[in-house]
Scaffold this motif. Sequence first.
Motif, PDB file in Angstrom:
ATOM      1  N   TYR A  14       0.872  -1.172   0.000  1.00  0.00           N
ATOM      2  CA  TYR A  14       0.000   0.000   0.000  1.00  0.00           C
ATOM      3  C   TYR A  14       0.913   1.228   0.000  1.00  0.00           C
ATOM      4  CZ  TYR A  14       1.162  -0.085   4.975  1.00  0.00           C
ATOM      5  OH  TYR A  14       1.843  -0.099   6.148  1.00  0.00           O
ATOM      6  N   LYS A  15       0.336   2.408  -0.234  1.00  0.00           N
ATOM      7  CA  LYS A  15       1.174   3.613  -0.261  1.00  0.00           C
ATOM      8  C   LYS A  15       1.247   4.272   1.124  1.00  0.00           C
ATOM      9  CE  LYS A  15       3.685   6.646  -2.483  1.00  0.00           C
ATOM     10  NZ  LYS A  15       3.395   7.372  -3.700  1.00  0.00           N
ATOM     11  N   LYS A  16       0.069   4.650   1.655  1.00  0.00           N
ATOM     12  CA  LYS A  16       0.048   5.291   2.981  1.00  0.00           C
ATOM     13  C   LYS A  16      -1.029   4.638   3.832  1.00  0.00           C
ATOM     14  CE  LYS A  16       1.361  10.073   1.934  1.00  0.00           C
ATOM     15  NZ  LYS A  16       0.747  11.338   1.540  1.00  0.00           N
ATOM     16  N   LEU A  17      -0.769   4.611   5.148  1.00  0.00           N
ATOM     17  CA  LEU A  17      -1.780   4.126   6.093  1.00  0.00           C
ATOM     18  C   LEU A  17      -1.873   5.129   7.229  1.00  0.00           C
ATOM     19  CD1 LEU A  17      -3.682   1.842   7.151  1.00  0.00           C
ATOM     20  CD2 LEU A  17      -1.698   0.915   8.351  1.00  0.00           C
ATOM     21  N   LEU A  18      -3.099   5.548   7.520  1.00  0.00           N
ATOM     22  CA  LEU A  18      -3.308   6.517   8.601  1.00  0.00           C
ATOM     23  C   LEU A  18      -4.349   5.963   9.569  1.00  0.00           C
ATOM     24  CD1 LEU A  18      -2.864   9.566   9.623  1.00  0.00           C
ATOM     25  CD2 LEU A  18      -5.036  10.016   8.455  1.00  0.00           C
ATOM     26  N   LYS A  19      -3.983   5.897  10.836  1.00  0.00           N
ATOM     27  CA  LYS A  19      -4.955   5.506  11.864  1.00  0.00           C
ATOM     28  C   LYS A  19      -5.697   6.758  12.302  1.00  0.00           C
ATOM     29  CE  LYS A  19      -5.444   3.093  16.236  1.00  0.00           C
ATOM     30  NZ  LYS A  19      -4.790   2.439  17.360  1.00  0.00           N
ATOM     31  N   ASN A  20      -7.019   6.661  12.391  1.00  0.00           N
ATOM     32  CA  ASN A  20      -7.834   7.810  12.800  1.00  0.00           C
ATOM     33  C   ASN A  20      -7.914   7.863  14.328  1.00  0.00           C
ATOM     34  OD1 ASN A  20      -9.678   9.839  13.161  1.00  0.00           O
ATOM     35  ND2 ASN A  20     -11.390   8.780  12.162  1.00  0.00           N
ATOM     36  N   ASN A  21      -7.166   8.778  14.902  1.00  0.00           N
ATOM     37  CA  ASN A  21      -7.128   8.891  16.371  1.00  0.00           C
ATOM     38  C   ASN A  21      -8.409   9.484  16.962  1.00  0.00           C
ATOM     39  OD1 ASN A  21      -4.533   7.792  16.594  1.00  0.00           O
ATOM     40  ND2 ASN A  21      -3.637   9.742  15.968  1.00  0.00           N
ATOM     41  N   ARG A  22      -9.269  10.014  16.099  1.00  0.00           N
ATOM     42  CA  ARG A  22     -10.528  10.599  16.595  1.00  0.00           C
ATOM     43  C   ARG A  22     -11.712   9.650  16.370  1.00  0.00           C
ATOM     44  NH1 ARG A  22      -7.747  14.044  13.654  1.00  0.00           N
ATOM     45  NH2 ARG A  22      -6.625  15.696  14.730  1.00  0.00           N
ATOM     46  N   TYR A  23     -11.404   8.392  16.082  1.00  0.00           N
ATOM     47  CA  TYR A  23     -12.457   7.401  15.837  1.00  0.00           C
ATOM     48  C   TYR A  23     -13.378   7.278  17.056  1.00  0.00           C
ATOM     49  CZ  TYR A  23     -14.749   2.883  15.383  1.00  0.00           C
ATOM     50  OH  TYR A  23     -15.690   1.887  15.326  1.00  0.00           O
ATOM     51  N   ASN A  24     -14.688   7.342  16.779  1.00  0.00           N
ATOM     52  CA  ASN A  24     -15.678   7.183  17.849  1.00  0.00           C
ATOM     53  C   ASN A  24     -17.021   6.859  17.203  1.00  0.00           C
ATOM     54  OD1 ASN A  24     -17.089   7.239  20.210  1.00  0.00           O
ATOM     55  ND2 ASN A  24     -17.154   9.470  20.382  1.00  0.00           N
ATOM     56  N   PHE A  25     -17.242   5.566  16.905  1.00  0.00           N
ATOM     57  CA  PHE A  25     -18.437   5.151  16.159  1.00  0.00           C
ATOM     58  C   PHE A  25     -19.651   5.126  17.081  1.00  0.00           C
ATOM     59  CE2 PHE A  25     -19.646   2.893  12.119  1.00  0.00           C
ATOM     60  CZ  PHE A  25     -20.998   2.807  12.399  1.00  0.00           C
ATOM     61  N   LYS A  26     -20.594   6.025  16.825  1.00  0.00           N
ATOM     62  CA  LYS A  26     -21.878   6.002  17.538  1.00  0.00           C
ATOM     63  C   LYS A  26     -22.987   5.935  16.495  1.00  0.00           C
ATOM     64  CE  LYS A  26     -20.961   8.259  21.964  1.00  0.00           C
ATOM     65  NZ  LYS A  26     -19.681   8.958  21.913  1.00  0.00           N
ATOM     66  N   ARG A  27     -23.836   4.921  16.606  1.00  0.00           N
ATOM     67  CA  ARG A  27     -24.926   4.769  15.628  1.00  0.00           C
ATOM     68  C   ARG A  27     -25.787   6.032  15.573  1.00  0.00           C
ATOM     69  NH1 ARG A  27     -25.719  -1.061  14.525  1.00  0.00           N
ATOM     70  NH2 ARG A  27     -24.513  -2.214  16.062  1.00  0.00           N
ATOM     71  N   SER A  28     -26.097   6.590  16.727  1.00  0.00           N
ATOM     72  CA  SER A  28     -26.987   7.758  16.784  1.00  0.00           C
ATOM     73  C   SER A  28     -26.379   8.947  16.042  1.00  0.00           C
ATOM     74  CB  SER A  28     -27.271   8.145  18.236  1.00  0.00           C
ATOM     75  OG  SER A  28     -26.045   8.397  18.917  1.00  0.00           O
ATOM     76  N   TYR A  29     -25.051   9.087  16.134  1.00  0.00           N
ATOM     77  CA  TYR A  29     -24.359  10.184  15.455  1.00  0.00           C
ATOM     78  C   TYR A  29     -24.439  10.012  13.930  1.00  0.00           C
ATOM     79  CZ  TYR A  29     -20.545  13.061  13.651  1.00  0.00           C
ATOM     80  OH  TYR A  29     -19.813  13.962  12.910  1.00  0.00           O
ATOM     81  N   VAL A  30     -24.164   8.793  13.470  1.00  0.00           N
ATOM     82  CA  VAL A  30     -24.214   8.501  12.021  1.00  0.00           C
ATOM     83  C   VAL A  30     -25.620   8.768  11.490  1.00  0.00           C
ATOM     84  CG1 VAL A  30     -23.996   6.702  10.255  1.00  0.00           C
ATOM     85  CG2 VAL A  30     -22.369   6.779  12.145  1.00  0.00           C
ATOM     86  N   LEU A  31     -26.627   8.253  12.218  1.00  0.00           N
ATOM     87  CA  LEU A  31     -28.009   8.338  11.740  1.00  0.00           C
ATOM     88  C   LEU A  31     -28.628   9.729  11.936  1.00  0.00           C
ATOM     89  CD1 LEU A  31     -29.117   4.777  12.906  1.00  0.00           C
ATOM     90  CD2 LEU A  31     -28.508   5.507  10.582  1.00  0.00           C
ATOM     91  N   LYS A  32     -27.898  10.596  12.601  1.00  0.00           N
ATOM     92  CA  LYS A  32     -28.313  12.008  12.652  1.00  0.00           C
ATOM     93  C   LYS A  32     -27.965  12.659  11.304  1.00  0.00           C
ATOM     94  CE  LYS A  32     -25.892  15.405  14.607  1.00  0.00           C
ATOM     95  NZ  LYS A  32     -25.078  16.095  15.622  1.00  0.00           N
ATOM     96  N   HIS A  33     -26.840  12.255  10.729  1.00  0.00           N
ATOM     97  CA  HIS A  33     -26.393  12.832   9.458  1.00  0.00           C
ATOM     98  C   HIS A  33     -27.018  12.154   8.239  1.00  0.00           C
ATOM     99  CE1 HIS A  33     -23.581  15.676  11.185  1.00  0.00           C
ATOM    100  NE2 HIS A  33     -23.195  14.723  12.019  1.00  0.00           N
ATOM    101  N   LEU A  34     -27.452  10.910   8.411  1.00  0.00           N
ATOM    102  CA  LEU A  34     -28.213  10.227   7.353  1.00  0.00           C
ATOM    103  C   LEU A  34     -29.392   9.532   8.030  1.00  0.00           C
ATOM    104  CD1 LEU A  34     -28.213   9.809   4.314  1.00  0.00           C
ATOM    105  CD2 LEU A  34     -26.933   7.710   4.637  1.00  0.00           C
TER     106      LEU A  34
END
Length: 377
Positions: free
Chosen positions: A12-32
């Motif tokens: 692969y070329k680059k790999l970046l870990k997302n340090n701000r990862y915070n999966f909340k279903r309610s947050y996702v479904l607020k935007h969709l």
Amino acid sequence: MKSLKNLKSWKYKKLLKNNRYNFKRSYVLKHLPPALITNAYKSISSWKNYKATPLLSLDKLKKNLKLNNIFYKDESKRFHLKSFKALGGAYAVERISKGKKNIIISSATAGNHGRSVAWGAKRLNLKCKIFVSQYVSQTRVREIEKFGAEVIRVKGNYENSLEECKRLSKKNNWQIVQDVSTKNYKYVPQLTMAGYSIMIKEISKQTNHYITHIFVQAGVGGLAAGVVAGVAKYFKRIPRIIVVEPDRADCVLQSVKANKMKKIRIKKESIMGGMSCNEMSLVPWQILKKTSNYCVSVTDNNVAKTTAMLKDRKLSRVSIIGGECATPGVIALIGLANNLKARKSLNLNEDSNILVIGCEGNADVKLYKQLLSKGRK
């Protein structure tokens, strides 16, 4: 390519870990919103010729990479448009036209989205104008014209075609059906992404295995955000989300790294043309900045080889038609599995059930033949 031994050299070329990862279903479904997701499935599943696309097993590749399962969602079989985009644009056209017959639909595209919009307009007997940049192949233009749309070529890149589409649509009072969201243009892209979430609804019924990792492509981020919203709505367990981009157009990776939407400069267009985007769409950014675990970029080097290996049953027992944009998830997975540090970081092991999105078939027949020929050398 005679065997899978050569895969050991893939990177692969680059790999970046997302340090701000915070999966909340309610947050996702607020935007969709869930109502949009539910309505999309209700509508599209009632269309003529609707059926779930196959969930295939890359059984030869899983043995090679020592993984439990690698599932490949084969969108080459989506209606007759050979792409996941059939779920988005056509549905948005149906919703915003609301039965009106005197409106004109417009859109800018790198290929598959415009085809879906044109098909959606034809289904409802609406006039349609599709704007494309100078880089969109004549083969893709002809496919759009088959649905009776007028195709308008614009000098410059995708962004130029989008600006011209907006300018003329405003002047002529055409209805824009775009898959790129901005501060004042969210509803139509949300409809489009709600359409994409249907893939996850189908997958939730197609396997009893819990998916542990999803490798999903990103251009402006609509597919990835639609997939994430589908996960929030339909999956019992949340898998790791790995966003894959061409190294020449890694606007999601750069945005996650900077913690703000970054506009990048594309010096040379990727062969993965539908993913060659220099800026994220707003709603996908709001979703992906918190829900993507990793961002990874890949070069164009193995696109042709992957296309040929899918077709020639090197990765699975069945022959798969995967176009250029269907390959990066597979390429990224191989590159990451080869790298011990990355493999450990992503927790790729004998218990992993991977999902890759085979987002298109031979949507550009001419380019597909060229890639097959090159990949078989």
